[in-house]
Design a protein around this motif. Structure first.
Motif, PDB file in Angstrom:
ATOM      1  N   PRO A  57      24.195  57.705  12.912  1.00 42.53           N
ATOM      2  CA  PRO A  57      23.603  58.679  13.576  1.00 42.53           C
ATOM      3  C   PRO A  57      24.604  59.831  14.079  1.00 42.53           C
ATOM      4  O   PRO A  57      24.372  60.982  14.110  1.00 42.53           O
ATOM      5  CB  PRO A  57      22.928  58.001  14.675  1.00 42.53           C
ATOM      6  CG  PRO A  57      23.672  56.749  15.031  1.00 42.53           C
ATOM      7  CD  PRO A  57      24.093  56.113  13.768  1.00 42.53           C
ATOM      8  N   PHE A  58      25.619  59.232  14.750  1.00 42.13           N
ATOM      9  CA  PHE A  58      26.631  60.133  15.291  1.00 42.13           C
ATOM     10  C   PHE A  58      27.287  61.065  14.263  1.00 42.13           C
ATOM     11  O   PHE A  58      27.805  62.093  14.525  1.00 42.13           O
ATOM     12  CB  PHE A  58      27.550  59.425  16.362  1.00 42.13           C
ATOM     13  CG  PHE A  58      27.181  58.824  17.395  1.00 42.13           C
ATOM     14  CD1 PHE A  58      26.419  59.576  18.171  1.00 42.13           C
ATOM     15  CD2 PHE A  58      27.047  57.403  17.462  1.00 42.13           C
ATOM     16  CE1 PHE A  58      25.834  59.135  19.286  1.00 42.13           C
ATOM     17  CE2 PHE A  58      26.596  56.963  18.705  1.00 42.13           C
ATOM     18  CZ  PHE A  58      25.995  57.896  19.552  1.00 42.13           C
ATOM     19  N   CYS A  59      27.553  60.498  13.041  1.00 44.31           N
ATOM     20  CA  CYS A  59      27.818  61.365  11.880  1.00 44.31           C
ATOM     21  C   CYS A  59      26.962  62.580  11.635  1.00 44.31           C
ATOM     22  O   CYS A  59      27.490  63.598  11.457  1.00 44.31           O
ATOM     23  CB  CYS A  59      27.814  60.545  10.817  1.00 44.31           C
ATOM     24  SG  CYS A  59      29.165  59.165  10.680  1.00 44.31           S
ATOM     25  N   TYR A  60      25.618  62.412  11.849  1.00 44.55           N
ATOM     26  CA  TYR A  60      24.752  63.392  11.717  1.00 44.55           C
ATOM     27  C   TYR A  60      24.769  64.579  12.806  1.00 44.55           C
ATOM     28  O   TYR A  60      24.940  65.688  12.828  1.00 44.55           O
ATOM     29  CB  TYR A  60      23.420  62.758  11.440  1.00 44.55           C
ATOM     30  CG  TYR A  60      22.408  63.926  10.807  1.00 44.55           C
ATOM     31  CD1 TYR A  60      22.665  65.085  10.354  1.00 44.55           C
ATOM     32  CD2 TYR A  60      21.160  63.679  10.977  1.00 44.55           C
ATOM     33  CE1 TYR A  60      21.829  65.960   9.661  1.00 44.55           C
ATOM     34  CE2 TYR A  60      20.125  64.494  10.021  1.00 44.55           C
ATOM     35  CZ  TYR A  60      20.372  65.610   9.750  1.00 44.55           C
ATOM     36  OH  TYR A  60      19.425  66.348   8.988  1.00 44.55           O
ATOM     37  N   ILE A  61      24.945  63.768  13.877  1.00 45.86           N
ATOM     38  CA  ILE A  61      24.988  64.594  15.103  1.00 45.86           C
ATOM     39  C   ILE A  61      26.254  65.446  15.329  1.00 45.86           C
ATOM     40  O   ILE A  61      26.567  66.810  15.491  1.00 45.86           O
ATOM     41  CB  ILE A  61      24.840  63.870  16.415  1.00 45.86           C
ATOM     42  CG1 ILE A  61      23.501  63.305  16.540  1.00 45.86           C
ATOM     43  CG2 ILE A  61      25.274  64.824  17.786  1.00 45.86           C
ATOM     44  CD1 ILE A  61      23.441  62.216  17.628  1.00 45.86           C
ATOM     45  N   SER A  78      18.135  53.745  21.412  1.00 46.27           N
ATOM     46  CA  SER A  78      17.734  54.518  20.238  1.00 46.27           C
ATOM     47  C   SER A  78      17.164  55.824  20.456  1.00 46.27           C
ATOM     48  O   SER A  78      17.824  56.751  19.933  1.00 46.27           O
ATOM     49  CB  SER A  78      16.883  53.850  19.444  1.00 46.27           C
ATOM     50  OG  SER A  78      17.536  52.562  18.799  1.00 46.27           O
ATOM     51  N   GLU A  79      16.472  55.853  21.882  1.00 42.89           N
ATOM     52  CA  GLU A  79      15.799  56.980  22.220  1.00 42.89           C
ATOM     53  C   GLU A  79      16.991  58.064  22.916  1.00 42.89           C
ATOM     54  O   GLU A  79      16.617  59.154  22.839  1.00 42.89           O
ATOM     55  CB  GLU A  79      14.754  56.839  23.243  1.00 42.89           C
ATOM     56  CG  GLU A  79      13.382  56.179  22.802  1.00 42.89           C
ATOM     57  CD  GLU A  79      12.425  55.877  23.568  1.00 42.89           C
ATOM     58  OE1 GLU A  79      12.667  55.681  25.021  1.00 42.89           O
ATOM     59  OE2 GLU A  79      11.196  55.424  22.944  1.00 42.89           O
ATOM     60  N   ASN A  80      17.887  57.542  23.499  1.00 43.60           N
ATOM     61  CA  ASN A  80      18.984  58.281  24.036  1.00 43.60           C
ATOM     62  C   ASN A  80      19.800  58.870  22.901  1.00 43.60           C
ATOM     63  O   ASN A  80      20.161  59.905  23.004  1.00 43.60           O
ATOM     64  CB  ASN A  80      19.955  57.377  24.813  1.00 43.60           C
ATOM     65  CG  ASN A  80      21.190  57.931  25.402  1.00 43.60           C
ATOM     66  OD1 ASN A  80      20.893  58.978  26.189  1.00 43.60           O
ATOM     67  ND2 ASN A  80      22.474  57.785  25.056  1.00 43.60           N
ATOM     68  N   VAL A  81      20.248  57.993  21.928  1.00 38.19           N
ATOM     69  CA  VAL A  81      20.443  58.867  20.786  1.00 38.19           C
ATOM     70  C   VAL A  81      19.786  59.761  20.167  1.00 38.19           C
ATOM     71  O   VAL A  81      19.976  61.172  19.778  1.00 38.19           O
ATOM     72  CB  VAL A  81      21.062  57.575  19.455  1.00 38.19           C
ATOM     73  CG1 VAL A  81      21.849  58.594  18.438  1.00 38.19           C
ATOM     74  CG2 VAL A  81      21.880  56.802  20.240  1.00 38.19           C
ATOM     75  N   ALA A  82      18.392  59.724  20.059  1.00 39.47           N
ATOM     76  CA  ALA A  82      17.534  60.862  19.536  1.00 39.47           C
ATOM     77  C   ALA A  82      17.444  61.711  20.478  1.00 39.47           C
ATOM     78  O   ALA A  82      17.472  63.034  19.932  1.00 39.47           O
ATOM     79  CB  ALA A  82      15.965  60.027  19.408  1.00 39.47           C
ATOM     80  N   ALA A  86      19.098  67.617  20.924  1.00 38.12           N
ATOM     81  CA  ALA A  86      19.886  68.659  21.599  1.00 38.12           C
ATOM     82  C   ALA A  86      20.589  69.632  20.423  1.00 38.12           C
ATOM     83  O   ALA A  86      20.884  70.635  20.864  1.00 38.12           O
ATOM     84  CB  ALA A  86      20.781  68.231  22.645  1.00 38.12           C
ATOM     85  N   VAL A  87      20.908  69.070  19.426  1.00 39.60           N
ATOM     86  CA  VAL A  87      21.596  69.701  18.440  1.00 39.60           C
ATOM     87  C   VAL A  87      20.560  70.144  17.185  1.00 39.60           C
ATOM     88  O   VAL A  87      21.134  70.696  16.261  1.00 39.60           O
ATOM     89  CB  VAL A  87      22.852  69.311  17.705  1.00 39.60           C
ATOM     90  CG1 VAL A  87      23.835  69.266  18.828  1.00 39.60           C
ATOM     91  CG2 VAL A  87      22.364  67.936  17.241  1.00 39.60           C
ATOM     92  N   GLY A  88      19.153  70.160  17.534  1.00 37.89           N
ATOM     93  CA  GLY A  88      18.280  70.617  16.525  1.00 37.89           C
ATOM     94  C   GLY A  88      18.012  69.483  15.461  1.00 37.89           C
ATOM     95  O   GLY A  88      17.198  69.957  14.566  1.00 37.89           O
TER      96      GLY A  88
END
Length: 238
Positions: A12-16, A74-78, A83-85
């Motif tokens: 997930p952080f790779c996409y963010i 997971s909701e926190n990561v979402a 925040a970055v669209g």
């Protein structure tokens, strides 16, 4: 300037981090002089294809937490993604092996479509909730990206581009990369994690202005916290 980005489809952080870097790149005055290359990195090379286990169940089992805690995490990561669209749906994600998806990105790179393929695969995994380990799904995504479906299907079935994936991962080991996303600038400087756009912009400007002949490889100063994935663990590090 060349920027190599090691990352995984299921991170997930790779996409963010990808989106934050792209925001910085848009603000960088010499963006047309930057070549971005995506490198393969499998967080869990032994992951089964199309696991029936749901993300919340996997997190609860792995970290010894309740399903409610896993959902909150997971909701926190979402929220960070929002925040970055980006739109994440962890309730729909299909846990799977990502090696064939990485092979498909290399196939797309040979057709000058790696950036589009990478983006489509990340969206497929985190937003659409489809199985990016399934060959039929991968062929469809390749076609959506403008690639020839029959060629993509043949590539997936005959094992092409395995060597390229293994080469990327060997390079990661040589550079002591243990977590992703990991950004390497001109094989001289490195930034780990989903840093904020202003940090990426600072690095882009510094690297651009650096004279040649500087130290071969070093980490740029990161912010106090960074989000990244290592092995099959994703989280925040001080």
């Amino acid at each position: 300037m060349k920027v190599e980005v090691w990352s995984d489809i299921a991170c997930p952080f790779c996409y963010i981090g990808k989106r934050k870097f792209e925001t910085a790149l848009q603000q960088f005055g010499q963006s047309e002089e930057v070549e971005v290359e995506f490198k393969s990195f499998e967080l869990d090379p032994n992951a089964p294809k199309g696991s029936s286990m749901k993300t919340y169940e996997m997190l609860a089992k792995k970290y010894g937490m309740s399903l409610e805690q896993a959902k909150a995490t997971s909701e926190n990561v979402a929220l960070q993604a929002s925040a970055v669209g980006l739109e994440f749906h962890f309730d729909k994600t299909v846990l799977t092996n990502t090696r064939d998806a990485h092979r498909l990105i290399h196939f797309a790179d040979a057709k000058d479509k790696s950036k589009e393929m990478k983006e489509r695969l990340l969206k497929a995994y985190f937003t659409d909730g489809v199985d990016v380990g399934d060959h039929d799904v991968l062929v469809r995504l390749a076609e959506e990206t403008g690639l020839d479906g029959e060629e993509a299907a043949l590539m997936l079935s005959d094992g092409s581009y395995r060597a390229e994936v293994e080469r990327d991962e060997a390079e990661a080991r040589e550079l002591n990369i243990t977590g992703v996303p990991f950004f390497v600038f001109n094989r001289k400087y490195a930034v780990s994690g989903a840093q904020n756009p202003d940090h990426f912009l600072d690095v882009l400007n510094q690297v651009y202005e650096e004279e040649k002949g500087k130290p071969a490889f070093k980490m740029m100063n990161n912010q106090s916290k960074t989000e990244y994935c290592s092995g099959d663990n994703c989280g925040e590090e001080e």
